[in-house]
Design a protein around this motif. Structure first.
Motif, PDB file in Angstrom:
ATOM      1  N   ARG A 158      44.771  -1.438 -20.560  1.00 25.35           N
ATOM      2  CA  ARG A 158      44.493  -0.037 -20.840  1.00 25.35           C
ATOM      3  C   ARG A 158      44.406   0.170 -22.344  1.00 25.35           C
ATOM      4  O   ARG A 158      45.292  -0.218 -23.095  1.00 25.35           O
ATOM      5  CB  ARG A 158      45.585   0.850 -20.272  1.00 25.35           C
ATOM      6  CG  ARG A 158      45.322   2.335 -20.539  1.00 25.35           C
ATOM      7  CD  ARG A 158      46.436   3.239 -20.071  1.00 25.35           C
ATOM      8  NE  ARG A 158      46.679   3.043 -18.666  1.00 25.35           N
ATOM      9  CZ  ARG A 158      47.886   3.152 -18.121  1.00 25.35           C
ATOM     10  NH1 ARG A 158      48.932   3.428 -18.856  1.00 25.35           N
ATOM     11  NH2 ARG A 158      48.036   2.968 -16.827  1.00 25.35           N
ATOM     12  N   CYS A 159      43.341   0.791 -22.771  1.00 20.20           N
ATOM     13  CA  CYS A 159      43.158   1.129 -24.176  1.00 20.20           C
ATOM     14  C   CYS A 159      44.090   2.289 -24.517  1.00 20.20           C
ATOM     15  O   CYS A 159      44.073   3.326 -23.848  1.00 20.20           O
ATOM     16  CB  CYS A 159      41.702   1.507 -24.438  1.00 20.20           C
ATOM     17  SG  CYS A 159      41.397   2.068 -26.124  1.00 20.20           S
ATOM     18  N   LYS A 160      44.909   2.129 -25.554  1.00 20.86           N
ATOM     19  CA  LYS A 160      45.829   3.185 -25.956  1.00 20.86           C
ATOM     20  C   LYS A 160      45.099   4.410 -26.490  1.00 20.86           C
ATOM     21  O   LYS A 160      45.589   5.519 -26.389  1.00 20.86           O
ATOM     22  CB  LYS A 160      46.784   2.680 -27.037  1.00 20.86           C
ATOM     23  CG  LYS A 160      47.830   1.736 -26.538  1.00 20.86           C
ATOM     24  CD  LYS A 160      48.760   1.353 -27.668  1.00 20.86           C
ATOM     25  CE  LYS A 160      49.841   0.419 -27.201  1.00 20.86           C
ATOM     26  NZ  LYS A 160      50.761   0.063 -28.280  1.00 20.86           N
ATOM     27  N   LYS A 161      43.914   4.192 -27.048  1.00 21.10           N
ATOM     28  CA  LYS A 161      43.165   5.291 -27.652  1.00 21.10           C
ATOM     29  C   LYS A 161      42.455   6.147 -26.601  1.00 21.10           C
ATOM     30  O   LYS A 161      42.569   7.363 -26.602  1.00 21.10           O
ATOM     31  CB  LYS A 161      42.154   4.739 -28.649  1.00 21.10           C
ATOM     32  CG  LYS A 161      41.375   5.783 -29.376  1.00 21.10           C
ATOM     33  CD  LYS A 161      40.440   5.161 -30.397  1.00 21.10           C
ATOM     34  CE  LYS A 161      39.626   6.208 -31.109  1.00 21.10           C
ATOM     35  NZ  LYS A 161      38.675   5.609 -32.040  1.00 21.10           N
ATOM     36  N   CYS A 162      41.714   5.513 -25.701  1.00 17.83           N
ATOM     37  CA  CYS A 162      40.901   6.282 -24.743  1.00 17.83           C
ATOM     38  C   CYS A 162      41.432   6.237 -23.309  1.00 17.83           C
ATOM     39  O   CYS A 162      40.877   6.894 -22.422  1.00 17.83           O
ATOM     40  CB  CYS A 162      39.452   5.809 -24.775  1.00 17.83           C
ATOM     41  SG  CYS A 162      39.250   4.087 -24.302  1.00 17.83           S
TER      42      CYS A 162
END
Length: 66
Positions: free
Chosen positions: A11-15
């Motif tokens: 999982r991308c922390k940003k999006c």
């Protein structure tokens, strides 16, 4: 990216988008020297790909014998 251990996705922390595998990118720390001086620099993904001729994903999949 954080690995989600129960689902084996990232999982991308940003999006907050989940993927089966992350897209790797280069961040190279280099020292550029000549006969008089040296400077330290950071080379990011776009320039590193041009310099090395391969992507970070391709580099990561290489074996030590390559």
């Amino acid at each position: 990216m954080d690995e989600i251990t129960t689902r084996m996705t990232f999982r991308c922390k940003k999006c907050l988008i989940e993927n089966n595998s992350p897209k790797f990118s280069f961040v190279l720390r280099v020292t550029i020297m000549d006969e008089y001086t040296s400077i330290r620099a950071v080379i990011f993904d776009e320039v590193a790909i041009k310099l090395l001729g391969l992507t970070a994903d391709q580099f990561r999949s290489m074996s030590p014998e390559d």
